[in-house]
Design a protein around this motif. Structure first.
Motif, PDB file in Angstrom:
ATOM      1  N   ALA A   1     -21.102  22.302  -7.400  1.00  0.00           N
ATOM      2  CA  ALA A   1     -19.833  21.597  -7.563  1.00  0.00           C
ATOM      3  C   ALA A   1     -20.061  20.225  -8.195  1.00  0.00           C
ATOM      4  O   ALA A   1     -19.320  19.812  -9.098  1.00  0.00           O
ATOM      5  N   ALA A   2     -21.100  19.524  -7.755  1.00  0.00           N
ATOM      6  CA  ALA A   2     -21.419  18.221  -8.343  1.00  0.00           C
ATOM      7  C   ALA A   2     -21.861  18.393  -9.797  1.00  0.00           C
ATOM      8  O   ALA A   2     -21.485  17.609 -10.669  1.00  0.00           O
ATOM      9  N   HIS A   3     -22.631  19.423 -10.059  1.00  0.00           N
ATOM     10  CA  HIS A   3     -23.107  19.701 -11.412  1.00  0.00           C
ATOM     11  C   HIS A   3     -21.943  19.995 -12.346  1.00  0.00           C
ATOM     12  O   HIS A   3     -21.867  19.456 -13.454  1.00  0.00           O
TER      13      HIS A   3
ATOM     14  N   PHE B   1     -20.731  13.869 -18.549  1.00  0.00           N
ATOM     15  CA  PHE B   1     -21.868  13.072 -18.109  1.00  0.00           C
ATOM     16  C   PHE B   1     -23.105  13.950 -18.165  1.00  0.00           C
ATOM     17  O   PHE B   1     -23.162  14.981 -17.511  1.00  0.00           O
ATOM     18  N   PRO B   2     -24.091  13.577 -18.963  1.00  0.00           N
ATOM     19  CA  PRO B   2     -25.284  14.422 -19.070  1.00  0.00           C
ATOM     20  C   PRO B   2     -26.096  14.415 -17.769  1.00  0.00           C
ATOM     21  O   PRO B   2     -26.256  13.384 -17.138  1.00  0.00           O
TER      22      PRO B   2
END
Length: 60
Positions: free
Chosen positions: A47-49, A57-58
């Motif tokens: 989920a954060a990824h 955001f890379p």
């Protein structure tokens, strides 16, 4: 004279509130990055990824 002291106390209280809010915001950010970013629970990490990619955001 009392009015000047009240104004100074009010300004100091405002400055302290700003500093406390900034410190808490940084602590929350570090917590989110540290816990969610390095979580071993795949659903939380994914989920954060996905959120990082959605915000352009890379991450890797």
């Amino acid at each position: 004279m009392q009015q000047t002291q009240t104004a100074q106390i009010s300004a100091i209280t405002t400055d302290v509130n700003v500093v406390v809010q900034a410190v808490l915001a940084m602590a929350l950010g570090l917590f989110i990055v540290g816990v969610v970013g390095f979580s071993h629970i795949s659903a939380v990490h994914n989920a954060a990824h996905d959120t990082r990619h959605a915000n352009a955001f890379p991450c890797h």
